[in-house]
Design a protein around this motif. Structure first.
Motif, PDB file in Angstrom:
ATOM      1  N   ALA A 148      20.690 106.553   7.026  1.00  0.00           N
ATOM      2  CA  ALA A 148      19.310 107.330   6.821  1.00  0.00           C
ATOM      3  C   ALA A 148      18.392 106.558   6.077  1.00  0.00           C
ATOM      4  N   LEU A 149      18.860 105.680   5.176  1.00  0.00           N
ATOM      5  CA  LEU A 149      17.845 104.896   4.196  1.00  0.00           C
ATOM      6  C   LEU A 149      17.441 103.535   5.098  1.00  0.00           C
ATOM      7  N   VAL A 150      18.313 103.146   5.990  1.00  0.00           N
ATOM      8  CA  VAL A 150      18.074 101.797   6.672  1.00  0.00           C
ATOM      9  C   VAL A 150      16.926 102.384   7.896  1.00  0.00           C
ATOM     10  N   HIS A 151      16.935 103.531   8.333  1.00  0.00           N
ATOM     11  CA  HIS A 151      15.888 104.237   9.160  1.00  0.00           C
ATOM     12  C   HIS A 151      14.630 104.249   8.373  1.00  0.00           C
ATOM     13  N   LEU A 152      14.620 104.314   6.835  1.00  0.00           N
ATOM     14  CA  LEU A 152      13.501 104.225   6.180  1.00  0.00           C
ATOM     15  C   LEU A 152      13.069 102.900   5.836  1.00  0.00           C
ATOM     16  N   ASP A 153      13.525 101.809   6.408  1.00  0.00           N
ATOM     17  CA  ASP A 153      13.510 100.459   6.066  1.00  0.00           C
ATOM     18  C   ASP A 153      13.924 100.132   4.781  1.00  0.00           C
ATOM     19  N   ILE A 154      15.110 100.840   4.488  1.00  0.00           N
ATOM     20  CA  ILE A 154      15.730 100.447   3.175  1.00  0.00           C
ATOM     21  C   ILE A 154      17.032  99.762   3.505  1.00  0.00           C
ATOM     22  N   PRO A 155      17.331  98.525   3.095  1.00  0.00           N
ATOM     23  CA  PRO A 155      18.596  97.817   3.648  1.00  0.00           C
ATOM     24  C   PRO A 155      19.840  98.375   2.438  1.00  0.00           C
ATOM     25  N   ALA A 156      20.331  99.352   2.893  1.00  0.00           N
ATOM     26  CA  ALA A 156      21.208  99.965   2.151  1.00  0.00           C
ATOM     27  C   ALA A 156      22.588  99.763   2.826  1.00  0.00           C
ATOM     28  N   TYR A 157      23.653  99.698   2.126  1.00  0.00           N
ATOM     29  CA  TYR A 157      25.112  99.746   2.451  1.00  0.00           C
ATOM     30  C   TYR A 157      25.984 100.231   1.840  1.00  0.00           C
ATOM     31  N   VAL A 158      27.360 100.525   2.048  1.00  0.00           N
ATOM     32  CA  VAL A 158      28.133 101.214   1.201  1.00  0.00           C
ATOM     33  C   VAL A 158      29.138 100.003   0.729  1.00  0.00           C
ATOM     34  N   ASN A 159      29.459  99.841  -0.536  1.00  0.00           N
ATOM     35  CA  ASN A 159      30.247  98.890  -1.096  1.00  0.00           C
ATOM     36  C   ASN A 159      31.789  99.338  -1.337  1.00  0.00           C
ATOM     37  N   ALA A 160      32.622  98.466  -1.779  1.00  0.00           N
ATOM     38  CA  ALA A 160      33.924  98.657  -1.761  1.00  0.00           C
ATOM     39  C   ALA A 160      34.226  99.907  -2.655  1.00  0.00           C
ATOM     40  N   ARG A 161      33.420 100.232  -3.672  1.00  0.00           N
ATOM     41  CA  ARG A 161      33.653 101.473  -4.502  1.00  0.00           C
ATOM     42  C   ARG A 161      33.115 102.659  -3.895  1.00  0.00           C
ATOM     43  N   HIS A 162      32.778 102.692  -2.702  1.00  0.00           N
ATOM     44  CA  HIS A 162      32.250 103.795  -2.015  1.00  0.00           C
ATOM     45  C   HIS A 162      30.625 104.344  -2.515  1.00  0.00           C
ATOM     46  N   ASP A 163      30.021 103.310  -2.957  1.00  0.00           N
ATOM     47  CA  ASP A 163      28.757 103.573  -3.393  1.00  0.00           C
ATOM     48  C   ASP A 163      27.695 103.234  -2.521  1.00  0.00           C
ATOM     49  N   VAL A 164      26.653 104.103  -2.369  1.00  0.00           N
ATOM     50  CA  VAL A 164      25.473 103.340  -1.507  1.00  0.00           C
ATOM     51  C   VAL A 164      24.721 102.432  -2.357  1.00  0.00           C
ATOM     52  N   THR A 165      24.617 101.295  -1.760  1.00  0.00           N
ATOM     53  CA  THR A 165      23.781 100.224  -2.640  1.00  0.00           C
ATOM     54  C   THR A 165      22.465  99.497  -1.958  1.00  0.00           C
ATOM     55  N   VAL A 166      21.901  98.942  -2.565  1.00  0.00           N
ATOM     56  CA  VAL A 166      20.699  98.211  -2.158  1.00  0.00           C
ATOM     57  C   VAL A 166      20.667  96.689  -2.828  1.00  0.00           C
ATOM     58  N   GLU A 167      21.042  95.581  -2.351  1.00  0.00           N
ATOM     59  CA  GLU A 167      20.803  94.498  -3.112  1.00  0.00           C
ATOM     60  C   GLU A 167      21.709  94.365  -4.184  1.00  0.00           C
ATOM     61  N   ASP A 168      22.936  94.912  -4.107  1.00  0.00           N
ATOM     62  CA  ASP A 168      23.902  95.021  -4.970  1.00  0.00           C
ATOM     63  C   ASP A 168      23.716  96.153  -6.294  1.00  0.00           C
ATOM     64  N   PHE A 169      22.566  96.764  -6.220  1.00  0.00           N
ATOM     65  CA  PHE A 169      22.315  97.777  -7.056  1.00  0.00           C
ATOM     66  C   PHE A 169      22.668  99.104  -6.556  1.00  0.00           C
ATOM     67  N   LYS A 170      23.383  99.952  -7.201  1.00  0.00           N
ATOM     68  CA  LYS A 170      23.774 101.369  -7.146  1.00  0.00           C
ATOM     69  C   LYS A 170      22.647 102.148  -7.090  1.00  0.00           C
ATOM     70  N   VAL A 171      22.408 102.895  -5.922  1.00  0.00           N
ATOM     71  CA  VAL A 171      21.196 103.737  -5.737  1.00  0.00           C
ATOM     72  C   VAL A 171      21.975 105.276  -5.561  1.00  0.00           C
ATOM     73  N   SER A 172      23.095 105.450  -5.121  1.00  0.00           N
ATOM     74  CA  SER A 172      23.822 106.718  -5.086  1.00  0.00           C
ATOM     75  C   SER A 172      25.212 106.621  -5.366  1.00  0.00           C
ATOM     76  N   GLY A 173      25.640 107.771  -6.220  1.00  0.00           N
ATOM     77  CA  GLY A 173      27.016 107.758  -6.587  1.00  0.00           C
ATOM     78  C   GLY A 173      27.481 108.982  -5.858  1.00  0.00           C
ATOM     79  N   SER A 174      28.757 109.395  -5.728  1.00  0.00           N
ATOM     80  CA  SER A 174      29.294 110.334  -5.218  1.00  0.00           C
ATOM     81  C   SER A 174      30.752 110.719  -5.575  1.00  0.00           C
ATOM     82  N   ALA A 175      30.944 112.151  -5.023  1.00  0.00           N
ATOM     83  CA  ALA A 175      32.278 112.522  -5.357  1.00  0.00           C
ATOM     84  C   ALA A 175      32.618 113.497  -4.247  1.00  0.00           C
ATOM     85  N   PHE A 176      33.966 113.977  -4.132  1.00  0.00           N
ATOM     86  CA  PHE A 176      34.440 115.015  -3.119  1.00  0.00           C
ATOM     87  C   PHE A 176      35.511 115.806  -3.698  1.00  0.00           C
TER      88      PHE A 176
END
Length: 366
Positions: A148-176
Motif C-alpha cells: 500500500a505504501l509503495v502505491h503511495l510512492d513510498i519505497p517500503a519493504y518488510v525486514n527480517a524482523r517482520h517490520d515495515v521499513t523504509v530505508e532501514d528505518f522502522k515505520v510500522s511495528g506489529s503484533a498478532f
C-alpha cells in the motif's frame, strides 16, 4: 442457533441502517463509495473508527475478533489520542517512563496481544486485519501494508524482523493473536508522530535496576512517513490499505463500502462496555505484569540502605533491606518495619513513598 447469532450481532445491523460518510470526510477525497453497507455476516468487512479513546478502540478490536464470522476477512482502521500501548506480557515500569507520561497526559494501555510497547498519537495510524486462522502467516499483512505504501510512492519493504521499513528505518511495528478459529494481525504506522515524545515515553529510568520476566521491547531506529512524502496522511493511508486488502484476500471488485463509527454510536459503545471497563482497571494495566525485582539504594538519613523489592501481578511480595554502611541499632529495626509495611501493597511510586514517609527522616523515591 441462527436466531441467537442474529441477536448477538443485531447492534451492528442497526448501526448499518444510518447514513455513513466515507473516510474522505477528513480530506474530501476517496477511492470508494458507501452505497453498499457491510452486513455482520459479509465475508469481507471494513470498519473505520472516528473515536480516539484507546480503551474503546481496543475493546472494539476484541469484539471483532470474538464476534465476526470465522470465515470472514475484516479490516479495521483507527487512531488514538497520546498513549503508550504495552503488550499483554510486558512490564510497564520497565517499558515506559510513567512519571513523564503522567506529566504529559499520555495514557497507559495494555492490549491483549503480545509484542512490544508502542507510542500512539494522532500522527499514528493503526490497522487490524482479522482472518481465518489457517490463512494467517506472520508476514502476510505486513507485506500487504508495505505494498500500500509503495502505491503511495513510498519505497517500503518488510525486514527480517517482520517490520515495515523504509530505508532501514522502522515505520510500522506489529503484533498478532491466534485463537482456535481466528487470527488477527495489528500494527502501527508512523505518519507524523511526535518522535521526541515517543522516545521520552518509551525510555524507563528504572530499566537498568530491574530484573523482569515477560517480553522486553527491542528498540529500532524509527522514522515518520512524512520524511518520504509530503502528501501522506491518515486518509490516504486508509484508502491505500483498503485497496490492498481487497486485492490480497481475493475480492472480485475493490471493497466499495465501510462502516464508520464514533463515541456517539451507542449500540457499539454498549456492546463493548464490559471489555472497555476491564482494560482500564489497575488489575489489567498493572496487575497483569509478570514477576520482577527492582533494586535501589537510598540514604534515609539514619542509614544508607539497599532495598530489593519483588513484585508479582503488581503486588509487592518480598522486600529485602540491607544496611549499606554497616550502621547498627535503630536502622535495622526501621528497615525491618519498612519491609513489613510494603509487603502486600500495590507496586507503585506513590505506595512506596507513602509508606516510607511514615518512617523518620525518609524521602524514598523510585
Amino acid at each position: 442457533m441462527l436466531e441467537t447469532l442474529i441477536a448477538q450481532r443485531g447492534w451492528l445491523a442497526a448501526l448499518c441502517t444510518r447514513a455513513l460518510s466515507t473516510v474522505a470526510k477528513e480530506s474530501g477525497s476517496s477511492n470508494y463509495t458507501t452505497t453498499a453497507i457491510p452486513r455482520p455476516l459479509d465475508r469481507f468487512q471494513c470498519y473505520i473508527s472516528r473515536c480516539t479513546d484507546p480503551y474503546i478502540n481496543l475493546a472494539f478490536e476484541d469484539w471483532l475478533l470474538r464476534n465476526t464470522d470465522p470465515a470472514s476477512y475484516v479490516l479495521y482502521l483507527w487512531r488514538n489520542r497520546p498513549c503508550v500501548v504495552v503488550g499483554r506480557n510486558q512490564n510497564p515500569w520497565k517499558e515506559c517512563n510513567l512519571q513523564l507520561m503522567k506529566k504529559r497526559d499520555v495514557w497507559l494501555v495494555r492490549r491483549t496481544s503480545g509484542g512490544g510497547a508502542v507510542y500512539h498519537d494522532m500522527g499514528n495510524s493503526n490497522y487490524s486485519v482479522f482472518m481465518p486462522r489457517e490463512q494467517f502467516t506472520r508476514d502476510r499483512c505486513a507485506v500487504m501494508v508495505a505494498r500500500a505504501l509503495v502505491h503511495l510512492d513510498i519505497p517500503a519493504y518488510v525486514n527480517a524482523r517482520h517490520d515495515v521499513t523504509v530505508e532501514d528505518f522502522k515505520v510500522s511495528g506489529s503484533a498478532f493473536k491466534l485463537t482456535r478459529e481466528r487470527a488477527f494481525h495489528h500494527g502501527t504506522m508512523l505518519i507524523d508522530v511526535d518522535l521526541g515524545r515517543l522516545k521520552g515515553c518509551l525510555h524507563s529510568e528504572m530499566g537498568n535496576n530491574m530484573v523482569a520476566k515477560g517480553v522486553a521491547s527491542v528498540p529500532s531506529p524509527v522514522s515518520n512517513l512524512r520524511n518520504y512524502s509530503w502528501t501522506i496522511d491518515h486518509t490516504s493511508f486508509c484508502n491505500a490499505v483498503i485497496a490492498e486488502f481487497a486485492k490480497e484476500f481475493g475480492l472480485v471488485r475493490p471493497l466499495s463500502s465501510v462502516v464508520e463509527w464514533d463515541e456517539s454510536s451507542s449500540n457499539i459503545i454498549e456492546n463493548i462496555a464490559e471489555m472497555r471497563d476491564k482494560i482500564k482497571t489497575w488489575d489489567w494495566l498493572y496487575g497483569q505484569t509478570p514477576e520482577f525485582t527492582y533494586n535501589l539504594a537510598h540514604d534515609f538519613g539514619w542509614a544508607k540502605m539497599n532495598v530489593r523489592l519483588t513484585s508479582r501481578h503488581g503486588e509487592i511480595t518480598c522486600v529485602t533491606v540491607e544496611d549499606a554502611d554497616d550502621r547498627a541499632g535503630a536502622s535495622l529495626s526501621l528497615s525491618s518495619q519498612l519491609a513489613q509495611l510494603l509487603i502486600g501493597q500495590p507496586y507503585s511510586a506513590e505506595t512506596i513513598e507513602s509508606v516510607a514517609a511514615t518512617l523518620p527522616n525518609t524521602e524514598l523515591k523510585q
